[in-house]
Scaffold this motif. Sequence first.
Motif, PDB file in Angstrom:
ATOM      1  N   SER B 200       0.850  -1.175   0.000  1.00 53.52           N
ATOM      2  CA  SER B 200       0.000   0.000   0.000  1.00 53.52           C
ATOM      3  C   SER B 200       0.888   1.227   0.000  1.00 53.52           C
ATOM      4  CB  SER B 200      -0.908   0.004   1.214  1.00 53.52           C
ATOM      5  OG  SER B 200      -0.121   0.022   2.381  1.00 53.52           O
ATOM      6  N   LEU B 201       0.289   2.346  -0.308  1.00 55.88           N
ATOM      7  CA  LEU B 201       1.036   3.588  -0.362  1.00 55.88           C
ATOM      8  C   LEU B 201       0.074   4.747  -0.143  1.00 55.88           C
ATOM      9  CD1 LEU B 201       3.723   5.064  -1.076  1.00 55.88           C
ATOM     10  CD2 LEU B 201       2.935   5.071  -3.445  1.00 55.88           C
ATOM     11  N   ASN B 202       0.409   5.577   0.848  1.00 55.27           N
ATOM     12  CA  ASN B 202      -0.382   6.785   1.035  1.00 55.27           C
ATOM     13  C   ASN B 202       0.399   7.945   0.434  1.00 55.27           C
ATOM     14  OD1 ASN B 202      -2.298   5.343   2.358  1.00 55.27           O
ATOM     15  ND2 ASN B 202      -1.609   5.908   4.414  1.00 55.27           N
ATOM     16  N   LEU B 203      -0.158   8.542  -0.589  1.00 55.45           N
ATOM     17  CA  LEU B 203       0.572   9.536  -1.350  1.00 55.45           C
ATOM     18  C   LEU B 203      -0.135  10.888  -1.240  1.00 55.45           C
ATOM     19  CD1 LEU B 203       3.104   9.236  -3.066  1.00 55.45           C
ATOM     20  CD2 LEU B 203       1.639   8.797  -5.037  1.00 55.45           C
ATOM     21  N   PRO B 204       0.490  11.855  -0.529  1.00 53.67           N
ATOM     22  CA  PRO B 204      -0.148  13.168  -0.417  1.00 53.67           C
ATOM     23  C   PRO B 204      -0.198  13.870  -1.780  1.00 53.67           C
ATOM     24  CG  PRO B 204       1.510  12.883   1.279  1.00 53.67           C
ATOM     25  CD  PRO B 204       1.670  11.758   0.316  1.00 53.67           C
ATOM     26  N   GLU B 205      -1.160  14.721  -1.931  1.00 57.66           N
ATOM     27  CA  GLU B 205      -1.279  15.492  -3.168  1.00 57.66           C
ATOM     28  C   GLU B 205       0.020  16.250  -3.402  1.00 57.66           C
ATOM     29  OE1 GLU B 205      -5.945  16.741  -3.539  1.00 57.66           O
ATOM     30  OE2 GLU B 205      -4.797  17.731  -1.985  1.00 57.66           O
ATOM     31  N   GLY B 206       0.512  16.183  -4.606  1.00 62.74           N
ATOM     32  CA  GLY B 206       1.706  16.938  -4.943  1.00 62.74           C
ATOM     33  C   GLY B 206       3.004  16.259  -4.558  1.00 62.74           C
ATOM     34  N   SER B 207       2.941  15.003  -4.096  1.00 61.55           N
ATOM     35  CA  SER B 207       4.194  14.352  -3.726  1.00 61.55           C
ATOM     36  C   SER B 207       4.384  13.086  -4.558  1.00 61.55           C
ATOM     37  CB  SER B 207       4.202  13.998  -2.241  1.00 61.55           C
ATOM     38  OG  SER B 207       3.323  12.938  -2.020  1.00 61.55           O
ATOM     39  N   SER B 208       5.580  12.528  -4.474  1.00 64.31           N
ATOM     40  CA  SER B 208       5.839  11.315  -5.238  1.00 64.31           C
ATOM     41  C   SER B 208       6.627  10.331  -4.390  1.00 64.31           C
ATOM     42  CB  SER B 208       6.612  11.654  -6.510  1.00 64.31           C
ATOM     43  OG  SER B 208       7.917  12.047  -6.161  1.00 64.31           O
ATOM     44  N   SER B 209       6.704   9.098  -4.870  1.00 70.23           N
ATOM     45  CA  SER B 209       7.393   8.066  -4.102  1.00 70.23           C
ATOM     46  C   SER B 209       7.975   7.038  -5.051  1.00 70.23           C
ATOM     47  CB  SER B 209       6.395   7.396  -3.147  1.00 70.23           C
ATOM     48  OG  SER B 209       6.972   6.246  -2.582  1.00 70.23           O
ATOM     49  N   ASP B 210       9.125   6.461  -4.677  1.00 68.48           N
ATOM     50  CA  ASP B 210       9.625   5.353  -5.484  1.00 68.48           C
ATOM     51  C   ASP B 210       9.693   4.067  -4.684  1.00 68.48           C
ATOM     52  OD1 ASP B 210      11.687   6.085  -3.910  1.00 68.48           O
ATOM     53  OD2 ASP B 210      12.987   6.785  -5.531  1.00 68.48           O
ATOM     54  N   VAL B 211       8.949   4.059  -3.567  1.00 67.32           N
ATOM     55  CA  VAL B 211       8.793   2.809  -2.815  1.00 67.32           C
ATOM     56  C   VAL B 211       7.319   2.642  -2.453  1.00 67.32           C
ATOM     57  CG1 VAL B 211      11.083   2.758  -1.745  1.00 67.32           C
ATOM     58  CG2 VAL B 211       9.216   3.993  -0.629  1.00 67.32           C
TER      59      VAL B 211
END
Lengths: 368, 480
Positions: B200-211
């Motif tokens: 799962s991944l919680n992604l805030p608006e305007g942010s990114s993730s590579d995990v």
Amino acid sequence: MDSSTLFGISTFAYFIAMAVYVSYIAFRNNAVAVTATSITVFGFLCQTGALLLRWVDSFNIWVASAPSTTFIESVLRGAPLRNMYESMIFFVWCLVLIYLIMEFKYKNRSLGAFAMPVAALALAFIDVSGMSTDIEPLIPALQSNWLLFHVFLSFIGYAAFAVSFAAAVAYIAMASESRSEKAYIFWSIAVGVFLIVLIAMGIDYLNMSTSAQGDFIRSYFLKATFRSSSGVIAVFSWIISAVFILALWRYGHGLRKILEGLSITKIMLEEIEYKSIAIGFPLFTIGGLLMGAIWANSAWGTYWSWDPKETWSLITWFIYAGYLHARFVGGWRGKKVSVLALIGFIGVVFTYLGVNLFLSGLHSYGGR
Amino acid sequence: MENKEQVNIFDGIWGFFASVKLAIVLLFLLAVTSIIGTVVPQESPKAIQFLGKIFGDNTAPAVYNAFLKLDFMDMYHSWWFVLLLVLFCVNLTVCSLEKIPRTWKLVKTPVKPMAKNVLETLPVKKEVTLKVSLDTARDEFLNAFRTSKYDVKEAVQEDGVQLYSEKGAYSRLGVYVVHLSILLIFVGAIIGARFGFDGSLNLPEGSSSDVVYSRTGEQVPLDFSIACNWYKTDYYKGADAPQEFSSELVILENGKEVLKKVIEVNNPLTYKGITFYQSSYGIVPDAVGIFVLKVSNDRGLEETLRLKQGESFEIPGQKIKGTIMDFSPALGRDPQSGALTTYSDSLINPAVSIRFDMEGSDGFTGWILKRYPETGIIKDAGLKVEFLDYWGVEYTGLQVSKDPGVIIIYIASIVMVLGLYAAFFLSHKKIWIRIAPVGKGSVKVNIGGSASKNRLALERQVEHMLSRATAAIEGRLKKN
């Protein structure tokens, strides 16, 4: 005329039809039989109309809130299969449809005296449980093209299993020679518990204060009897139930004479029992399990998550798979295999109602 | 000697797994044990609560430990449940292998002419005497037989002719196709468990993730990154019932955008075998949002503004100044007092309070609601202020999964549908029609048939064939 009026008329018609079928059994008069069938068909047509009207209503609501959806998609989104209330109505519709087909096929109207009470009681249950009859907005999880097919096929399956249950109940009653037979004892308990729960729910309803009306069933289920705050009433309920089951066990044989008087034969019942399973099983497997899994994969990211609804569907599937193998490969016949049909339907009741009402999970919208 | 014993052991094991009784027992055990997991919560904290309620605080810990040993809190992955499933598969395979040769023989053995006395013992049988020549009867029955789409064979016997055929022999294999599909499902599940993952991944608006994060909280690296442009909940008109949850996701490779998609529930995004599903949403703690406003007037002005709380904007040419005063995530009226309140922390009904100052008048303050754009119309000034978004405070909750076994599950589903159809709705039908002359200018026709299931349907078909042939014969007689 709106859909709820039509639903009311169909419920009423089924109750009358039930009474007329029973009096047909008493009088064996052909005119009475034709009347019973006519009333059932009338009720069925009203219910069909009501379902379609409700479909149109929810179609319009959907179009109003999502005008950009295509026509076909909007039709699928409008399918009246979105909550407990709508699914029960649809279940009864399937049941009456299957009954009418069987009446036509076997040219035996006596079966109506057993089928129509189930339809009428199920509709009464809808009233008792206080579930919401409003057209609810379609929650995002249900906005899928699979909804219609998944629910539709599952319910045809459920209804076919219900028919096999009824046939198995009648079959065991007819085929049992003595009260000490295991199958008959099991029959008494299973049928007894079934009826007791229905009666207890009826008492819940009568006992319900007006303020509790519209409350969710979980909050008052069996509170008037087994789960009563008064210990005396609770104990009394258990005693009465035990007596009821004993009485059923003692006098259940009477059913055999009634059935024999109705020119219902054991062979016919056995055939109905396994044929309905042979229709219900593949439809339930395809519609309930396979389509459910494919839908789950596109909505929840996993085709199988051991959610209570999924698990109970699988349990039901195991039981009926056992039935089919026992009957067609293991050579089980008669009472032995009919007991499996009874157990299978207990699985169905849990899959459909038990999970919705008492277990939470991904399918929780089904219980509202 | 030793060798022989080994063979016997092997035979014993084979025999054990080839029994239908074992199948029934296993189905029963699977059904019964599966119930446990639907009653006992499959998460420890909930299970502790549940056991405490049932067994009381004194005995609950002991029961909990026992349950823990038996893996009841994760029973569908426990060794004993998996063992049951493995036994089930072995049983299924051995049973099928044991029976397939016999069935195959039934399928492959062509139908042969049948002796009269056997013909009369078949489950479906009809007998009729017709005043017609043997040849005419033969022709018409052949016709009727063929019309029912049978590939008819003919045998001339000493006392007449026999027409015979079969259909749907392969339907006998349907049950094995279903068995095969079940095995395929297990294969798919094993591949998924071995080569896939759930996260799962919680992604805030305007942010990114590579995990992403696995169920146990470990980081799972992606070989690309994923960004969330925005998340939003749409509500049905006039109600707080959500209509859709959606997020705009962007896939980035080395910082470059390669894919952009708005995902919704039931409509995920897949990239490089990894699928992102809309599964939840929430508020990022302590985040400061940006108000996105669209200002327009009747003179053709249209401008989108991005502002923080307390900031002001001016409407050019109109000398109106707006200042963002306050924000409510869910503005509503208290049912008793009628006063404005905030009834939830989630952005159910976001509203922004803006003070408008105008030259030469007192100015005023008003709430503009995102879901009710008509609240932003300021008639006197011919102005419309739309509250488009309060951006940057919500995160989108994504379910992330990679499951290379899914394709096999889909194939298995199709195979199973075909198998079920053959096994339950098709039948192996055989029909024999024996036509023998009796007396002068008359023939006796015996029809017999057998079906692997649904005898009634075959009976109807035979009746249909018989009536078609007799009608045709009568028609011929009239002509002559």
